[in-house]
Design a protein around this motif. Structure first.
Motif, PDB file in Angstrom:
ATOM      1  N   ARG A 210       8.590 -34.719  -9.869  1.00  0.00           N
ATOM      2  CA  ARG A 210       9.312 -35.407  -9.263  1.00  0.00           C
ATOM      3  C   ARG A 210       8.481 -36.933  -9.509  1.00  0.00           C
ATOM      4  NH1 ARG A 210       8.939 -34.876  -2.606  1.00  0.00           N
ATOM      5  NH2 ARG A 210       6.805 -35.449  -2.414  1.00  0.00           N
ATOM      6  N   SER A 211       9.459 -37.879  -9.347  1.00  0.00           N
ATOM      7  CA  SER A 211       8.898 -39.362  -9.423  1.00  0.00           C
ATOM      8  C   SER A 211       9.339 -40.193  -8.095  1.00  0.00           C
ATOM      9  CB  SER A 211       9.405 -40.073 -10.800  1.00  0.00           C
ATOM     10  OG  SER A 211       9.362 -39.349 -11.731  1.00  0.00           O
ATOM     11  N   LEU A 212       8.562 -41.166  -7.883  1.00  0.00           N
ATOM     12  CA  LEU A 212       8.991 -42.096  -6.678  1.00  0.00           C
ATOM     13  C   LEU A 212       9.647 -43.486  -7.332  1.00  0.00           C
ATOM     14  CD1 LEU A 212       8.680 -42.454  -3.654  1.00  0.00           C
ATOM     15  CD2 LEU A 212       6.372 -43.695  -4.362  1.00  0.00           C
ATOM     16  N   LEU A 213      10.876 -43.442  -6.891  1.00  0.00           N
ATOM     17  CA  LEU A 213      11.698 -44.788  -7.063  1.00  0.00           C
ATOM     18  C   LEU A 213      11.502 -45.708  -5.934  1.00  0.00           C
ATOM     19  CD1 LEU A 213      13.804 -46.469  -8.618  1.00  0.00           C
ATOM     20  CD2 LEU A 213      15.589 -44.982  -7.629  1.00  0.00           C
ATOM     21  N   MET A 231      22.730 -42.964  -9.089  1.00  0.00           N
ATOM     22  CA  MET A 231      21.680 -41.940  -9.667  1.00  0.00           C
ATOM     23  C   MET A 231      22.315 -40.824 -10.039  1.00  0.00           C
ATOM     24  SD  MET A 231      18.183 -42.467  -7.388  1.00  0.00           S
ATOM     25  CE  MET A 231      18.957 -43.317  -5.774  1.00  0.00           C
ATOM     26  N   ALA A 232      23.484 -40.267  -9.156  1.00  0.00           N
ATOM     27  CA  ALA A 232      24.364 -39.290  -9.512  1.00  0.00           C
ATOM     28  C   ALA A 232      24.948 -39.402 -10.919  1.00  0.00           C
ATOM     29  CB  ALA A 232      25.354 -38.651  -8.497  1.00  0.00           C
ATOM     30  N   ASP A 233      25.436 -40.472 -11.194  1.00  0.00           N
ATOM     31  CA  ASP A 233      26.314 -40.634 -12.363  1.00  0.00           C
ATOM     32  C   ASP A 233      25.401 -40.542 -13.732  1.00  0.00           C
ATOM     33  OD1 ASP A 233      28.419 -41.148 -11.048  1.00  0.00           O
ATOM     34  OD2 ASP A 233      28.223 -43.557 -11.009  1.00  0.00           O
ATOM     35  N   ILE A 234      24.128 -40.569 -13.426  1.00  0.00           N
ATOM     36  CA  ILE A 234      23.082 -40.434 -14.777  1.00  0.00           C
ATOM     37  C   ILE A 234      22.343 -39.056 -14.386  1.00  0.00           C
ATOM     38  CG2 ILE A 234      23.017 -42.742 -15.532  1.00  0.00           C
ATOM     39  CD1 ILE A 234      20.523 -43.174 -14.103  1.00  0.00           C
ATOM     40  N   ASN A 235      22.888 -38.389 -13.452  1.00  0.00           N
ATOM     41  CA  ASN A 235      22.229 -36.949 -13.344  1.00  0.00           C
ATOM     42  C   ASN A 235      20.921 -36.932 -12.714  1.00  0.00           C
ATOM     43  OD1 ASN A 235      24.620 -35.636 -14.268  1.00  0.00           O
ATOM     44  ND2 ASN A 235      23.854 -35.979 -16.613  1.00  0.00           N
ATOM     45  N   ILE A 236      20.514 -38.179 -12.071  1.00  0.00           N
ATOM     46  CA  ILE A 236      19.100 -38.026 -11.311  1.00  0.00           C
ATOM     47  C   ILE A 236      19.316 -37.468  -9.637  1.00  0.00           C
ATOM     48  CG2 ILE A 236      17.402 -39.630 -10.472  1.00  0.00           C
ATOM     49  CD1 ILE A 236      17.429 -39.664 -13.362  1.00  0.00           C
ATOM     50  N   ASN A 237      18.525 -36.645  -9.651  1.00  0.00           N
ATOM     51  CA  ASN A 237      18.655 -35.769  -8.392  1.00  0.00           C
ATOM     52  C   ASN A 237      17.645 -36.333  -7.232  1.00  0.00           C
ATOM     53  OD1 ASN A 237      19.213 -33.556  -6.515  1.00  0.00           O
ATOM     54  ND2 ASN A 237      17.284 -32.928  -6.603  1.00  0.00           N
ATOM     55  N   TYR A 258      14.713 -35.088 -12.501  1.00  0.00           N
ATOM     56  CA  TYR A 258      15.737 -34.741 -13.491  1.00  0.00           C
ATOM     57  C   TYR A 258      15.269 -33.416 -14.246  1.00  0.00           C
ATOM     58  CZ  TYR A 258      18.565 -35.296 -17.987  1.00  0.00           C
ATOM     59  OH  TYR A 258      19.422 -34.966 -18.864  1.00  0.00           O
ATOM     60  N   ARG A 259      16.552 -32.728 -14.008  1.00  0.00           N
ATOM     61  CA  ARG A 259      16.314 -31.331 -14.292  1.00  0.00           C
ATOM     62  C   ARG A 259      15.187 -30.630 -13.774  1.00  0.00           C
ATOM     63  NH1 ARG A 259      19.247 -31.380 -20.235  1.00  0.00           N
ATOM     64  NH2 ARG A 259      21.396 -32.006 -19.395  1.00  0.00           N
ATOM     65  N   GLY A 260      14.751 -30.681 -12.398  1.00  0.00           N
ATOM     66  CA  GLY A 260      13.612 -30.358 -11.941  1.00  0.00           C
ATOM     67  C   GLY A 260      12.140 -30.590 -12.247  1.00  0.00           C
ATOM     68  N   ALA A 261      12.230 -31.712 -13.252  1.00  0.00           N
ATOM     69  CA  ALA A 261      11.011 -32.410 -13.589  1.00  0.00           C
ATOM     70  C   ALA A 261      10.946 -33.938 -13.193  1.00  0.00           C
ATOM     71  CB  ALA A 261      10.883 -32.191 -15.085  1.00  0.00           C
ATOM     72  N   ALA A 262       9.869 -34.622 -13.383  1.00  0.00           N
ATOM     73  CA  ALA A 262       9.714 -36.002 -12.983  1.00  0.00           C
ATOM     74  C   ALA A 262      10.251 -36.873 -14.223  1.00  0.00           C
ATOM     75  CB  ALA A 262       8.208 -36.357 -13.298  1.00  0.00           C
ATOM     76  N   LEU A 263      10.751 -38.058 -14.036  1.00  0.00           N
ATOM     77  CA  LEU A 263      11.321 -38.652 -15.024  1.00  0.00           C
ATOM     78  C   LEU A 263      10.355 -39.377 -16.156  1.00  0.00           C
ATOM     79  CD1 LEU A 263      13.356 -38.779 -12.473  1.00  0.00           C
ATOM     80  CD2 LEU A 263      13.946 -41.224 -13.327  1.00  0.00           C
ATOM     81  N   ASN A 264      10.565 -39.250 -17.378  1.00  0.00           N
ATOM     82  CA  ASN A 264       9.834 -39.742 -18.144  1.00  0.00           C
ATOM     83  C   ASN A 264      10.143 -41.479 -18.501  1.00  0.00           C
ATOM     84  OD1 ASN A 264      12.346 -40.172 -19.674  1.00  0.00           O
ATOM     85  ND2 ASN A 264      11.941 -38.313 -20.882  1.00  0.00           N
ATOM     86  N   SER A 266      11.462 -43.181 -20.535  1.00  0.00           N
ATOM     87  CA  SER A 266      12.572 -43.646 -21.007  1.00  0.00           C
ATOM     88  C   SER A 266      13.785 -43.568 -20.157  1.00  0.00           C
ATOM     89  CB  SER A 266      13.190 -42.818 -22.375  1.00  0.00           C
ATOM     90  OG  SER A 266      12.239 -42.976 -23.412  1.00  0.00           O
ATOM     91  N   LEU A 267      14.028 -42.496 -19.229  1.00  0.00           N
ATOM     92  CA  LEU A 267      14.881 -42.216 -18.329  1.00  0.00           C
ATOM     93  C   LEU A 267      14.385 -43.142 -17.015  1.00  0.00           C
ATOM     94  CD1 LEU A 267      17.185 -40.681 -17.296  1.00  0.00           C
ATOM     95  CD2 LEU A 267      16.076 -38.890 -16.626  1.00  0.00           C
ATOM     96  N   SER A 268      13.410 -43.396 -16.814  1.00  0.00           N
ATOM     97  CA  SER A 268      12.814 -44.392 -15.626  1.00  0.00           C
ATOM     98  C   SER A 268      13.587 -45.539 -15.861  1.00  0.00           C
ATOM     99  CB  SER A 268      11.587 -44.325 -15.503  1.00  0.00           C
ATOM    100  OG  SER A 268      11.006 -43.186 -15.176  1.00  0.00           O
ATOM    101  N   GLN A 269      13.690 -46.162 -17.145  1.00  0.00           N
ATOM    102  CA  GLN A 269      13.846 -47.316 -17.686  1.00  0.00           C
ATOM    103  C   GLN A 269      15.640 -47.345 -17.659  1.00  0.00           C
ATOM    104  OE1 GLN A 269      11.801 -50.125 -18.154  1.00  0.00           O
ATOM    105  NE2 GLN A 269      13.712 -51.093 -17.865  1.00  0.00           N
ATOM    106  N   VAL A 270      16.047 -46.398 -18.037  1.00  0.00           N
ATOM    107  CA  VAL A 270      17.546 -46.183 -17.650  1.00  0.00           C
ATOM    108  C   VAL A 270      18.140 -46.382 -16.350  1.00  0.00           C
ATOM    109  CG1 VAL A 270      19.572 -44.784 -18.165  1.00  0.00           C
ATOM    110  CG2 VAL A 270      17.769 -44.889 -19.898  1.00  0.00           C
ATOM    111  N   LEU A 271      17.316 -45.613 -15.581  1.00  0.00           N
ATOM    112  CA  LEU A 271      17.824 -45.685 -14.078  1.00  0.00           C
ATOM    113  C   LEU A 271      17.269 -47.041 -13.379  1.00  0.00           C
ATOM    114  CD1 LEU A 271      18.249 -44.376 -11.096  1.00  0.00           C
ATOM    115  CD2 LEU A 271      15.838 -43.963 -11.485  1.00  0.00           C
ATOM    116  N   ILE A 272      16.319 -47.950 -13.825  1.00  0.00           N
ATOM    117  CA  ILE A 272      16.155 -49.123 -13.276  1.00  0.00           C
ATOM    118  C   ILE A 272      17.226 -50.123 -13.930  1.00  0.00           C
ATOM    119  CG2 ILE A 272      14.540 -51.121 -13.681  1.00  0.00           C
ATOM    120  CD1 ILE A 272      12.121 -49.121 -13.748  1.00  0.00           C
TER     121      ILE A 272
END
Length: 289
Positions: A210-213, A231-237, A258-264, A266-272
């Motif tokens: 997991r990651s800390l947002l 977050m749900a729209d981009i499949n972030i749990n 994201y799918r049971g793993a921490a955000l990489n 690229s995905l972190s930047q998309v979320l931000i």
């Protein structure tokens, strides 16, 4: 010095910093010293009709000195402290902790406890701690239907808004320090928060799963639900959250995956980017997002 008023015929224990303790009826009026904690037992029943109002007189050698302290009291009353509402999901494994403070102006918050019960919640324990002229009230709550802590973001937002509504109702002066004071308070905030300046978003590693947002932005009703939907729209749990409202600003932390793993990265930047785009444009329609 802070004051707390308690109700009903039950009793509670006041723990002082020197480990001395005394048992007092809840119908009495107590003055809690610095760094003292008031513990409310489980399953209390409160009756708001039993409130008592106490007039305190200051005297020197038996002579009233109210007039001599009236100027200082007026100056202190003119200052409006920062209202803070914090919802903590991580500290206790079995309960959601709701923490409320508003300088030294809060007591046992009996009406707030009743409002939480009206949301289908049980308050298993409550503490009132006073330190450095700040009274902090903690409620340990769980869903009545399951006995578990609150996970539903919609209910968490309702809890937050319920507490803020109670602050506006019983401490109307708080409206000038709360975002909701603009629409529902007796005095709107004099200083508005610039959303562009106030919005800060960071994602950090918090283990392999997991990651800390961290999100800091201008507060408004429905903010938590908006962020969770993005977050749900981009499949972030969202696994857990700490919701912190400090006056006009929301400072929230989310454990996400994201799918049971921490955000990489690229995905972190998309979320931000998604959160920043939406939060800086509160007037944007959902259809255009």
């Amino acid at each position: 010095m802070a004051m707390a008023t308690a109700f009903s015929s039950s009793s509670f224990t006041v723990f002082h910093s020197k480990r001395s303790e005394s048992s007092l009826p809840l119908s009495s009026f107590c003055i809690l010293p610095s760094k003292s904690t008031l513990y409310l037992p489980v399953g209390l029943r409160f009756d708001s009709s039993s409130q008592r109002h106490v007039l305190m007189h200051a005297s020197i050698d038996g002579v009233d000195s109210i007039d001599s302290i009236s100027l200082n009291s007026k100056q202190e009353n003119d200052y409006v402290p920062m209202p803070i509402v914090l919802i903590d999901q991580d500290t206790d494994p079995d309960a959601t902790i709701v923490q409320v403070s508003f300088g030294d102006r809060l007591g046992a918050l009996i009406d707030t406890m009743k409002a939480l019960r009206d949301l289908g919640l049980d308050v298993s324990k409550g503490t009132v701690t006073t330190e450095n002229s700040v009274t902090q009230t903690n409620f340990f709550i769980a869903r009545r239907s399951t006995g578990r802590k609150v996970e539903d973001p919609d209910l968490l937002e309702r809890i937050r808004l319920t507490i803020i509504n109670n602050l506006l109702k019983y401490h109307p002066e708080s409206s000038e320090r709360l975002a909701m004071g603009e629409a529902f308070g007796v005095k709107p905030p004099e200083v508005k928060v610039d959303v562009d300046i106030a919005t800060h978003i960071h994602v950090k590693e918090d283990g392999p799963r997991r990651s800390l947002l961290y999100i800091e932005t201008a507060d408004r009703p429905g903010l938590l639900m908006e962020m969770v939907k993005i977050m749900a729209d981009i499949n972030i749990n969202v696994e857990s959250a700490e919701i912190d409202t400090e006056g006009l600003v929301a400072k929230d932390k989310f454990h996400v995956s994201y799918r049971g793993a921490a955000l990489n990265s690229s995905l972190s930047q998309v979320l931000i980017n998604c959160l920043r785009y939406y939060l800086r444009r509160p007037e944007t329609d959902e259809d255009s997002y």
